[in-house]
Design an enzyme around this catalytic site. Structure first.
Site, PDB file in Angstrom:
ATOM      1  CE1 TYR A  58      -3.415   2.834   0.617  1.00 56.83           C
ATOM      2  CE2 TYR A  58      -2.182   3.441   2.442  1.00 56.83           C
ATOM      3  CZ  TYR A  58      -2.998   3.699   1.668  1.00 56.83           C
ATOM      4  OH  TYR A  58      -3.604   4.801   1.622  1.00 56.83           O
ATOM      5  CG  HIS A  88      -3.946  13.811  -0.614  1.00 59.35           C
ATOM      6  ND1 HIS A  88      -4.021  13.456  -1.857  1.00 59.35           N
ATOM      7  CD2 HIS A  88      -4.398  12.843   0.255  1.00 59.35           C
ATOM      8  CE1 HIS A  88      -4.664  12.028  -1.673  1.00 59.35           C
ATOM      9  NE2 HIS A  88      -4.508  11.716  -0.550  1.00 59.35           N
ATOM     10  CG  ASN A 200      -0.730   8.827   6.117  1.00 63.00           C
ATOM     11  OD1 ASN A 200      -1.703   9.055   7.072  1.00 63.00           O
ATOM     12  ND2 ASN A 200      -0.927   8.029   5.216  1.00 63.00           N
ATOM     13  CE1 TYR A 284     -18.315  27.118  47.982  1.00 61.04           C
ATOM     14  CE2 TYR A 284     -19.405  26.350  45.947  1.00 61.04           C
ATOM     15  CZ  TYR A 284     -19.101  26.084  47.560  1.00 61.04           C
ATOM     16  OH  TYR A 284     -20.036  25.409  47.923  1.00 61.04           O
ATOM     17  NE  ARG A 287     -15.475  28.997  50.712  1.00 58.35           N
ATOM     18  CZ  ARG A 287     -16.259  27.927  51.011  1.00 58.35           C
ATOM     19  NH1 ARG A 287     -15.655  26.930  51.272  1.00 58.35           N
ATOM     20  NH2 ARG A 287     -17.344  28.172  51.095  1.00 58.35           N
ATOM     21  CG  PHE A 332      -2.989   7.386   9.722  1.00 57.32           C
ATOM     22  CD1 PHE A 332      -4.429   7.461  10.331  1.00 57.32           C
ATOM     23  CD2 PHE A 332      -2.509   6.206   9.180  1.00 57.32           C
ATOM     24  CE1 PHE A 332      -5.294   6.482   9.822  1.00 57.32           C
ATOM     25  CE2 PHE A 332      -3.606   5.100   8.691  1.00 57.32           C
ATOM     26  CZ  PHE A 332      -4.692   5.453   9.076  1.00 57.32           C
ATOM     27  CD  GLU A 417      -8.702   7.757   4.567  1.00 52.77           C
ATOM     28  OE1 GLU A 417      -9.184   9.131   4.551  1.00 52.77           O
ATOM     29  OE2 GLU A 417      -7.679   7.542   3.828  1.00 52.77           O
TER      30      GLU A 417
END
Length: 526
Positions: A58, A88, A200, A284, A287, A332, A417
């Site tokens: 791959y 991409h 990647n 609050y 403290r 990844f 994916e």
């Protein structure tokens, strides 16, 4: 660069957030050691042998994502690498800060230098050239879903390697072709697997996490100091910061914050002046500072620990172990940082939340000697009333940003994916919350200084007295209304420049007033 004495060895030394920042600032020179280079060359040869044998692996001789079953010929494997960077590069939105883009490059070099990605030495050397010469690529902020790597931003980051895209160079944005004309560089021809190795990875998420760690660390340190000043201004009690209380519930952050504030208040005439008052307990927001600030510190520490693992990890795909073992896995995937970034986003928001409450408390006029709205002549003057409107708006905006990005997942790549982290969105969002927090803390600093003034002629401890003097150099006491936006901007500058933290550190060192605790090293970025 020749004047830099300290070196960081990519692929060999352990990277921390502090070291990343030093490389970014030019205080450390990052180089690839010969040990790392041998691993890189050996791993590159493994990829070349895979290409020669022709068995499908791959990303080396197949297509990407849903095209993983499409075989790519030997002749086309190099074209494939160039095409993947181009196809991409689909980012949109404003460019990320050049500092974050530079951090991305540093983190990518550390990952690739481990010798499991099939990268070529010449490619890594070119990335180092960009880092060392501050030729930083333009990277759009939107487009990554935080799994299968930060594909879009990393593609834009490395377009200049193949002669495309734009860079910031010598304080100007120019095309890569212009950069080549100026420097004499030429485009690289990427070898098989290199394009995929470059795009990647989790470097967009991790670079944002580095900035989150740095910026929130500054806010945490200043929130303690400002909170202490507010305690003085409103005559709060020191008892909630006793170690005897916090060792009964020993969270690291709580103990650390309580000890710091108690040290800051040490020697204060203001605190001694109301030792025997009839007030039983404080609200609050005063403290519970150790519990609230401490919880945010614990969240910060959790992200810091996870980030340090990520900074030294191999996060591309596939991973080349050796010629017999190539693994197409999921290193990844951004989920480990995505969830922690959402946690820290909430932690930053809560710091702003309690800061806004202290500001409101200061305006009520219930503390002895402190007038309502922090100004004596009100009616014709609104005093500090409207500053709290701003902190309320900022705190509310932060609450809206606290929805966890990692709770979402939209399948991509035709279902290949099918679960993504959205960690890229979480990282950007956390920085937005921290930027709002800086503004809230700036307003609390102004408010606390105004309340502090009404304690005169009593003195505080040396740390707060000196910090108060420094604040007054920029922002004077307000007897009447004025354009408070100018004051707020000066306060923001004080926060961003770490002014009061630097003063506190210098004085504590000089006077041997320990702001350090048993957990100080853990809560330091270096």
């Amino acid at each position: 660069m020749s004047d830099i004495k300290e070196h960081f060895l990519f692929g060999e030394d352990h990277l921390t957030t502090g070291k990343v920042i030093k490389i970014v600032n030019g205080d450390i020179l990052g180089i690839i050691s010969e040990i790392a280079r041998k691993k890189i060359r050996r791993n590159r040869q493994v990829v070349d042998n895979i290409v020669k044998k022709g068995a499908p692996v791959y990303g080396i001789n197949t297509g990407f994502g849903p095209l993983c079953t499409t075989k790519i010929s030997k002749e086309e494997t190099k074209i494939l690498q160039k095409n993947i960077l181009q196809s991409h590069s689909v980012g949109v939105g404003d460019p990320i800060d050049t500092r974050i883009a530079k951090i991305m490059m540093i983190l990518k070099v550390q990952s690739l230098s481990q010798g499991h990605s099939g990268i070529a030495e010449k490619t890594l050397d070119r990335i180092l050239w960009h880092i060392d010469n501050n030729a930083i690529p333009i990277v759009p902020c939107q487009g990554s879903v935080g799994a299968s790597g930060d594909l879009a931003p990393l593609s834009h980051l490395f377009l200049p390697l193949i002669g495309l895209g734009k860079v910031t160079f010598q304080n100007k944005v120019i095309s890569t072709s212009e950069l080549y004309t100026i420097t004499g560089l030429q485009a690289l021809e990427l070898e098989p697997k290199e394009g995929l190795a470059l795009i990647n990875g989790t470097q967009f998420i991790a670079a944002h996490a580095v900035e989150v760690i740095v910026k929130l660390h500054n806010c945490l340190s200043q929130a303690d100091i400002i909170g202490a000043m507010m305690i003085e201004g409103l005559q709060g009690s020191v008892k909630p910061f006793y170690k005897e209380l916090h060792h009964l519930r020993p969270f690291k952050g709580n103990i650390h914050v309580a000890a710091r504030i108690k040290a800051i208040l040490k020697g204060s005439e203001i605190m001694r002046a109301h030792t025997n008052c009839d007030r039983v307990q404080d609200p609050y927001s005063l403290r519970c500072i150790p519990q609230v600030h401490g919880a945010s510190r614990n969240a910060w520490l959790h992200l810091k620990e996870l980030l340090e693992i990520e900074l030294n990890a191999v996060t591309d795909n596939p991973i080349i172990i050796d010629e017999e073992l190539t693994i197409s896995g999921g290193n990844f995937h951004g989920q480990p940082l995505a969830m922690a970034l959402d946690y820290v986003c909430l932690a930053a928001s809560e710091l702003g939340n309690i800061s806004d409450r202290r500001i409101y408390l200061a305006l009520e006029g219930n503390a002895p000697g402190v007038p309502k709205l922090l100004m004596k002549d009100t009616g014709i003057n609104s005093g500090y009333m409207i500053l709290q409107y701003t902190t309320a708006a900022l705190a509310s905006e932060n609450k809206g940003l606290c929805f966890p990005s990692s709770a979402d997942s939209i399948p991509t790549s035709l279902g290949q994916e099918d679960h993504v982290s959205m960690g890229s969105i979480g990282g950007r969002k956390a920085l937005r919350v921290i930027e709002n927090l800086e503004k809230i803390l700036a307003i609390e600093l102004l408010t606390a200084a105004q309340a502090f003034e009404y304690r005169k002629p009593l003195k505080s401890g040396i740390i707060l007295d000196e910090i108060y003097k420094e604040v007054r150099k920029s922002v004077t006491f307000a007897n009447e209304d004025r354009v408070f936006a100018d004051d707020i901007q000066k306060g923001i500058d004080i926060i961003k420049n770490k002014t009061i933290v630097t003063i506190a550190s210098k004085i504590s060192s000089k006077e041997k007033l320990s702001l350090e605790t048993q957990f100080s090293s853990e809560f330091d970025i270096y």
